[in-house]
Motif scaffolding. Structure first.
Motif, short mmCIF file in Angstrom:
data_model
loop_
_atom_site.label_atom_id
_atom_site.label_comp_id
_atom_site.label_asym_id
_atom_site.label_seq_id
_atom_site.Cartn_x
_atom_site.Cartn_y
_atom_site.Cartn_z
N TRP A 1 73.61 60.54 40.04
CA TRP A 1 72.76 61.11 38.97
C TRP A 1 71.82 62.11 39.26
O TRP A 1 71.66 62.15 40.92
CB TRP A 1 71.52 60.08 38.60
CG TRP A 1 72.26 58.66 38.13
CD1 TRP A 1 72.91 57.47 38.67
CD2 TRP A 1 72.67 58.52 36.55
NE1 TRP A 1 73.42 56.61 37.81
CE2 TRP A 1 73.38 57.21 36.48
CE3 TRP A 1 72.72 59.35 35.62
CZ2 TRP A 1 74.01 56.87 35.27
CZ3 TRP A 1 73.34 58.84 34.22
CH2 TRP A 1 73.95 57.77 34.28
N SER A 2 71.35 63.02 38.59
CA SER A 2 70.42 64.09 39.20
C SER A 2 69.25 64.07 38.23
O SER A 2 69.06 63.34 37.21
CB SER A 2 71.00 65.52 38.73
OG SER A 2 71.11 65.77 37.32
N ALA A 3 68.04 64.83 38.80
CA ALA A 3 66.90 64.65 38.04
C ALA A 3 67.01 65.24 36.69
O ALA A 3 66.34 65.09 35.87
CB ALA A 3 66.01 65.56 38.95
N ASP A 4 67.97 66.26 36.56
CA ASP A 4 68.26 66.90 35.21
C ASP A 4 68.80 65.96 34.33
O ASP A 4 68.43 65.95 33.04
CB ASP A 4 69.17 68.13 35.37
CG ASP A 4 68.36 69.50 36.02
OD1 ASP A 4 66.89 69.34 36.05
OD2 ASP A 4 69.00 70.31 36.34
N ASP A 5 69.51 65.13 34.80
CA ASP A 5 70.16 64.22 34.04
C ASP A 5 69.16 63.10 33.28
O ASP A 5 69.13 62.87 32.10
CB ASP A 5 71.15 62.95 34.82
CG ASP A 5 72.30 63.78 35.20
OD1 ASP A 5 72.66 64.69 34.50
OD2 ASP A 5 72.95 63.24 36.21
#
Length: 473
Positions: free
Chosen positions: A343-347
């Motif tokens: 997971w990324s912050a953008d997700d």
């Protein structure tokens, strides 16, 4: 039952004994309970009986035996969350709703089986045998409130507690043929569940989770909600109580309402038999009450990807990895996939914005309609050893595709309930989901009660339970 106990026509001890007799007769097959509190339950029953004999005041649930999902904390009673990481955990405090139910006179018989930490719409966990469906023990009872649904459907208890972060009350209730209610966000407080940072896994789902009842009647669900609801300083999201929030009005009060019906939300694969049963129930309800009904899909995309990212955002992933590493434990299933995903912050930002878009679209949609009706699940119960069917209506689907209708109400916080709408040719229950406007809980419950009256199911019980009743007699 509560009225009979208050009037001394029945004792709480007899009610508890009958419930344990049913558990003993059926639970070797169904695996609904994972921990029983026999001694504690009989002690509480004896105390209630003694208080009634002295003429003391008793609560609205005096002596009624209940089951509590194993994701919900119970003081002094093992609470595992369905995970080996908490196999011997005994909480030092109960969830707020458990305290309120016990203060009203309810008697907790034990804890009911769940999927591990509630991740996944079926009842698999590595600690206990999987709960089976009372209508056909070869099939799933759904999840994650699997054990509570099976216990209620088979008559082990009149009602029980489930929790619902993406449909985990409504999904098993539909597959087991009982009522399941998720109230509006904040109506029923939560603590320590979702709120206590000390317990990775149990502290997840904070912006999605609800606690609510599974029962055999809408009136029982309303009574339980009335006891549980109301604010607490322990839950910053809880909202003030309204005296009529869970009041079931006469069905004629629904006359003139505008109902939206969607068989697939515009994107889901749905079993034709399930769609037909739910459509027929919706049309009959509208015709009987003089409501205008329109076949229309809300203008929203499939919420599944946003929902999964919000679940991941709400999960203490670092804490779970740390606990698992310390004990050389590996997560499987839905939780294992969530922890392994990069997971990324953008997700998470995209998921939060998608949630806002969905909530705003539903607010505008519900300004046109008083209720949104759908099937509760896309299929009836299926084989117990899988996460979901590989194909629905001839279409290849992902394992999560059979629950397309439920997470929407968790993302928006709207009230949503399921009531039995009918049975398939194979004798399996099908649920009708009724979703209302924000804080429109009373309208949802009244509509559920109208379906209950129009399509009565209370006298139809699983064959397994019929055999147990005959043995009792």
């Amino acid at each position: 039952m509560a009225a009979a106990i208050r009037s001394r026509a029945l004792t709480a001890s007899a009610a508890v004994a009958a419930a344990f007799d049913r558990i003993e007769a059926l639970d070797g097959t169904l695996m609904a309970f994972c921990t029983l509190a026999r001694d504690e339950a009989f002690a509480r029953a004896a105390a209630i009986d003694a208080g009634i004999a002295r003429g003391g005041a008793v609560g609205p649930l005096a002596g009624v035996p209940i089951a509590v999902k194993d994701l919900i904390a119970t003081r002094g009673l093992r609470t595992t969350f369905g995970s080996p990481l908490y196999a011997d955990f005994v909480p030092d405090e109960s969830d707020v709703v458990v305290d309120r139910l016990e203060a009203a006179g309810a008697i907790v018989l034990g804890k009911t089986n769940v999927s591990e930490f509630g991740y996944g719409p079926v009842g698999h966990n590595p600690l206990f045998p999987t709960t089976r469906n009372p209508w056909n023990p070869a099939l799933t009872s759904g999840g994650s409130s699997a054990g509570t649904a099976a216990a209620v459907a088979s008559g082990m208890v009149p009602f029980g507690l489930g929790s619902d972060g993406g449909g985990s009350i409504r999904i098993p209730a539909a597959l087991c043929g009982v009522v399941g209610v998720k109230a509006s966000w904040g109506r029923v407080p939560l603590y320590p569940g979702c709120r206590d940072e000390r317990y990775p896994g149990a502290s997840g789902w904070e912006s999605l989770e609800h606690i609510g009842p599974l029962s055999r009647t809408v009136a029982d669900a309303a009574l339980a909600l009335d006891v549980m609801a109301g604010p607490t300083a322990l839950d910053r999201h809880s909202i003030p109580a309204e005296s009529a929030a869970f009041r079931i009005a006469p069905p004629e009060t629904l006359r003139g309402l505008t109902i939206a019906f969607s068989g697939d939300l515009g994107f889901a694969a749905v079993d034709p038999e399930v769609r037909r049963i739910a459509t027929d129930a919706a049309l009959r309800l509208a015709a009987a009450l003089g409501c205008r009904i329109e076949a229309v899909d809300p203008p929203i995309p499939d919420p599944q990807s946003a929902f999964e990212a919000i679940v991941a955002l709400d999960t203490d992933r670092e804490g779970l990895r740390r606990m698992a590493g310390e004990r050389d434990y590996r997560f499987g299933g839905a939780l294992g996939r969530l922890l392994a995903h990069p997971w990324s912050a953008d997700d998470f930002t995209a998921a939060i914005l998608a949630r806002k878009t969905i909530a705003n679209a539903m607010s505008r949609f519900m300004a046109r309609f008083d209720l949104l009706l759908t099937p509760t699940t896309a299929v009836a119960a299926f084989a117990i050893d899988c996460e979901g069917p590989e194909r629905i209506d001839g279409r290849p689907v992902l394992p999560s595709a059979w629950t397309p209708f439920s997470s929407l109400a968790n993302l928006t916080g709207q009230p949503a309930a399921t009531v039995p709408a009918g049975f398939t040719a194979a004798g399996l229950p099908v649920g009708l989901q009724i979703m209302g406007r924000h804080l429109g809980d009373a309208t949802v419950l009244t509509a559920c009660a109208a379906v209950e009256q129009l399509l009565p199911w209370r006298d139809r019980v699983p064959p397994l339970a019929v055999c147990a009743r005959s043995a009792d007699a």
